[in-house]
Design a protein around this motif. Structure first.
Motif, PDB file in Angstrom:
ATOM      1  N   PRO A   5       0.792  -1.232   0.000  1.00 22.65           N
ATOM      2  CA  PRO A   5       0.000   0.000   0.000  1.00 22.65           C
ATOM      3  C   PRO A   5       0.831   1.294   0.000  1.00 22.65           C
ATOM      4  N   VAL A   6       2.053   1.239   0.487  1.00 23.61           N
ATOM      5  CA  VAL A   6       2.860   2.460   0.555  1.00 23.61           C
ATOM      6  C   VAL A   6       3.531   2.770  -0.777  1.00 23.61           C
ATOM      7  N   TYR A   7       4.258   1.792  -1.337  1.00 25.26           N
ATOM      8  CA  TYR A   7       5.043   2.043  -2.544  1.00 25.26           C
ATOM      9  C   TYR A   7       4.374   1.588  -3.841  1.00 25.26           C
ATOM     10  N   GLY A   8       3.472   0.651  -3.781  1.00 27.87           N
ATOM     11  CA  GLY A   8       2.795   0.172  -4.994  1.00 27.87           C
ATOM     12  C   GLY A   8       3.779  -0.384  -6.003  1.00 27.87           C
ATOM     13  N   CYS A   9       3.562  -0.034  -7.273  1.00 22.46           N
ATOM     14  CA  CYS A   9       4.451  -0.571  -8.312  1.00 22.46           C
ATOM     15  C   CYS A   9       5.819   0.088  -8.277  1.00 22.46           C
ATOM     16  N   ALA A  10       5.944   1.259  -7.650  1.00 24.31           N
ATOM     17  CA  ALA A  10       7.264   1.892  -7.523  1.00 24.31           C
ATOM     18  C   ALA A  10       8.191   1.011  -6.684  1.00 24.31           C
ATOM     19  N   GLY A  11       7.658   0.345  -5.685  1.00 27.37           N
ATOM     20  CA  GLY A  11       8.454  -0.582  -4.882  1.00 27.37           C
ATOM     21  C   GLY A  11       8.930  -1.757  -5.708  1.00 27.37           C
ATOM     22  N   ALA A  12       8.050  -2.289  -6.551  1.00 33.86           N
ATOM     23  CA  ALA A  12       8.427  -3.416  -7.413  1.00 33.86           C
ATOM     24  C   ALA A  12       9.485  -2.982  -8.427  1.00 33.86           C
ATOM     25  N   ILE A  13       9.323  -1.790  -8.982  1.00 31.90           N
ATOM     26  CA  ILE A  13      10.291  -1.281  -9.956  1.00 31.90           C
ATOM     27  C   ILE A  13      11.651  -1.074  -9.286  1.00 31.90           C
ATOM     28  N   SER A  14      11.652  -0.495  -8.098  1.00 31.85           N
ATOM     29  CA  SER A  14      12.895  -0.273  -7.357  1.00 31.85           C
ATOM     30  C   SER A  14      13.593  -1.598  -7.065  1.00 31.85           C
ATOM     31  N   TYR A  15      12.832  -2.596  -6.640  1.00 34.06           N
ATOM     32  CA  TYR A  15      13.395  -3.915  -6.364  1.00 34.06           C
ATOM     33  C   TYR A  15      14.024  -4.507  -7.630  1.00 34.06           C
ATOM     34  N   LEU A  16      13.326  -4.409  -8.748  1.00 33.43           N
ATOM     35  CA  LEU A  16      13.845  -4.972  -9.997  1.00 33.43           C
ATOM     36  C   LEU A  16      15.091  -4.229 -10.473  1.00 33.43           C
ATOM     37  N   GLN A  17      15.133  -2.906 -10.302  1.00 33.75           N
ATOM     38  CA  GLN A  17      16.326  -2.152 -10.687  1.00 33.75           C
ATOM     39  C   GLN A  17      17.525  -2.569  -9.842  1.00 33.75           C
ATOM     40  N   LYS A  18      17.320  -2.777  -8.555  1.00 34.27           N
ATOM     41  CA  LYS A  18      18.412  -3.233  -7.681  1.00 34.27           C
ATOM     42  C   LYS A  18      18.873  -4.621  -8.101  1.00 34.27           C
ATOM     43  N   HIS A  19      17.920  -5.470  -8.427  1.00 26.51           N
ATOM     44  CA  HIS A  19      18.249  -6.832  -8.870  1.00 26.51           C
ATOM     45  C   HIS A  19      19.072  -6.783 -10.159  1.00 26.51           C
ATOM     46  N   ILE A  20      18.729  -5.905 -11.074  1.00 27.34           N
ATOM     47  CA  ILE A  20      19.475  -5.761 -12.329  1.00 27.34           C
ATOM     48  C   ILE A  20      20.905  -5.328 -12.037  1.00 27.34           C
ATOM     49  N   LEU A  21      21.081  -4.365 -11.120  1.00 27.09           N
ATOM     50  CA  LEU A  21      22.422  -3.919 -10.761  1.00 27.09           C
ATOM     51  C   LEU A  21      23.237  -5.061 -10.161  1.00 27.09           C
ATOM     52  N   ASP A  22      22.613  -5.837  -9.280  1.00 24.54           N
ATOM     53  CA  ASP A  22      23.300  -6.990  -8.686  1.00 24.54           C
ATOM     54  C   ASP A  22      23.729  -7.988  -9.762  1.00 24.54           C
ATOM     55  N   LEU A  23      22.858  -8.232 -10.719  1.00 26.38           N
ATOM     56  CA  LEU A  23      23.181  -9.174 -11.795  1.00 26.38           C
ATOM     57  C   LEU A  23      24.304  -8.637 -12.681  1.00 26.38           C
ATOM     58  N   LYS A  24      24.334  -7.321 -12.913  1.00 27.01           N
ATOM     59  CA  LYS A  24      25.420  -6.730 -13.703  1.00 27.01           C
ATOM     60  C   LYS A  24      26.759  -6.922 -12.994  1.00 27.01           C
ATOM     61  N   VAL A  25      26.781  -6.730 -11.681  1.00 26.46           N
ATOM     62  CA  VAL A  25      28.007  -6.935 -10.914  1.00 26.46           C
ATOM     63  C   VAL A  25      28.443  -8.392 -11.017  1.00 26.46           C
ATOM     64  N   GLN A  26      27.507  -9.307 -10.878  1.00 30.80           N
ATOM     65  CA  GLN A  26      27.837 -10.736 -10.995  1.00 30.80           C
ATOM     66  C   GLN A  26      28.382 -11.054 -12.383  1.00 30.80           C
ATOM     67  N   LEU A  27      27.770 -10.468 -13.414  1.00 26.49           N
ATOM     68  CA  LEU A  27      28.227 -10.706 -14.784  1.00 26.49           C
ATOM     69  C   LEU A  27      29.643 -10.187 -14.976  1.00 26.49           C
ATOM     70  N   GLU A  28      29.940  -9.013 -14.444  1.00 18.20           N
ATOM     71  CA  GLU A  28      31.296  -8.472 -14.547  1.00 18.20           C
ATOM     72  C   GLU A  28      32.301  -9.398 -13.863  1.00 18.20           C
ATOM     73  N   MET A  29      31.938  -9.934 -12.705  1.00 19.05           N
ATOM     74  CA  MET A  29      32.832 -10.852 -11.994  1.00 19.05           C
ATOM     75  C   MET A  29      33.076 -12.113 -12.822  1.00 19.05           C
ATOM     76  N   VAL A  30      32.051 -12.636 -13.435  1.00 17.39           N
ATOM     77  CA  VAL A  30      32.192 -13.838 -14.258  1.00 17.39           C
ATOM     78  C   VAL A  30      33.058 -13.538 -15.481  1.00 17.39           C
ATOM     79  N   GLU A  31      32.866 -12.365 -16.099  1.00 13.46           N
ATOM     80  CA  GLU A  31      33.677 -12.003 -17.260  1.00 13.46           C
ATOM     81  C   GLU A  31      35.154 -11.902 -16.880  1.00 13.46           C
ATOM     82  N   VAL A  32      35.460 -11.347 -15.705  1.00 13.89           N
ATOM     83  CA  VAL A  32      36.845 -11.260 -15.236  1.00 13.89           C
ATOM     84  C   VAL A  32      37.411 -12.659 -15.041  1.00 13.89           C
TER      85      VAL A  32
END
Length: 173
Positions: free
Chosen positions: A85-112
């Motif tokens: 009720p507080v954040y609505g879809c903005a909370g879901a979007i924020s969570y997904l953006q953080k998840h994308i950043l985490d996955l990018k970091v993991q991908l960079e580590m794997v590429e190294v």
């Protein structure tokens, strides 16, 4: 009168909106195409968050070809608002953006790690090639010189063996 304010004939099976609002569903019902009778939960959430009259007003403001997308957005926002009720879809979007950043970091580590593994493989295979070339110099038939011996048969054997090693090395990479 229907939700659009015009008098119209009723239909046999009311849409989910008209059924929930306990009114007759007319052929010109603005909500019927988007809230079919077999999906009552879809309208229930939208109605609970926005209210039926606001949904009708919003749909009237949107061009007909874009109304389906507008309804999908309202349904998504309503479901998200009911879950959070507080954040609505903005909370879901924020969570997904953080998840994308985490996955990018993991991908960079794997590429190294892949680069490090390739460099290690290159060093190992380079050492193997040097060791193999050194072994060719020990041929008694060519005076311990690589390609510089007096025996053409021995030289052609060295050429064939080097070509095989080179092919295998490039095949591994």
């Amino acid at each position: 009168m229907g939700p659009t304010g015009r008098r119209a004939t009723t239909i046999d099976r009311p849409c989910a909106a008209c059924r929930m609002l306990h009114r007759k569903c007319v052929e010109e019902c603005l909500l019927a195409p988007y809230f079919p009778a077999n999906e009552p939960e879809k309208f229930a959430g939208v109605h609970k968050v926005f209210g039926a009259s606001n949904v009708i007003k919003m749909l009237q403001l949107v061009e007909a070809p874009k109304r389906e997308d507008a309804v999908k957005s309202m349904v998504y926002e309503a479901q998200a608002r009911l879950r959070d009720p507080v954040y609505g879809c903005a909370g879901a979007i924020s969570y997904l953006q953080k998840h994308i950043l985490d996955l990018k970091v993991q991908l960079e580590m794997v590429e190294v790690r892949v680069l490090e593994s390739r460099e290690r493989l290159d060093r190992l295979l380079g050492g193997l090639m040097e060791a193999s070339i050194d072994n060719f110099n020990m041929c008694p038939m060519c005076d311990d010189t690589f390609f510089g011996g007096k025996d053409d048969l021995c030289n052609s054997m060295h050429d064939d063996q080097l070509e095989l090693i080179s092919v295998d090395y490039h095949h591994i990479l």
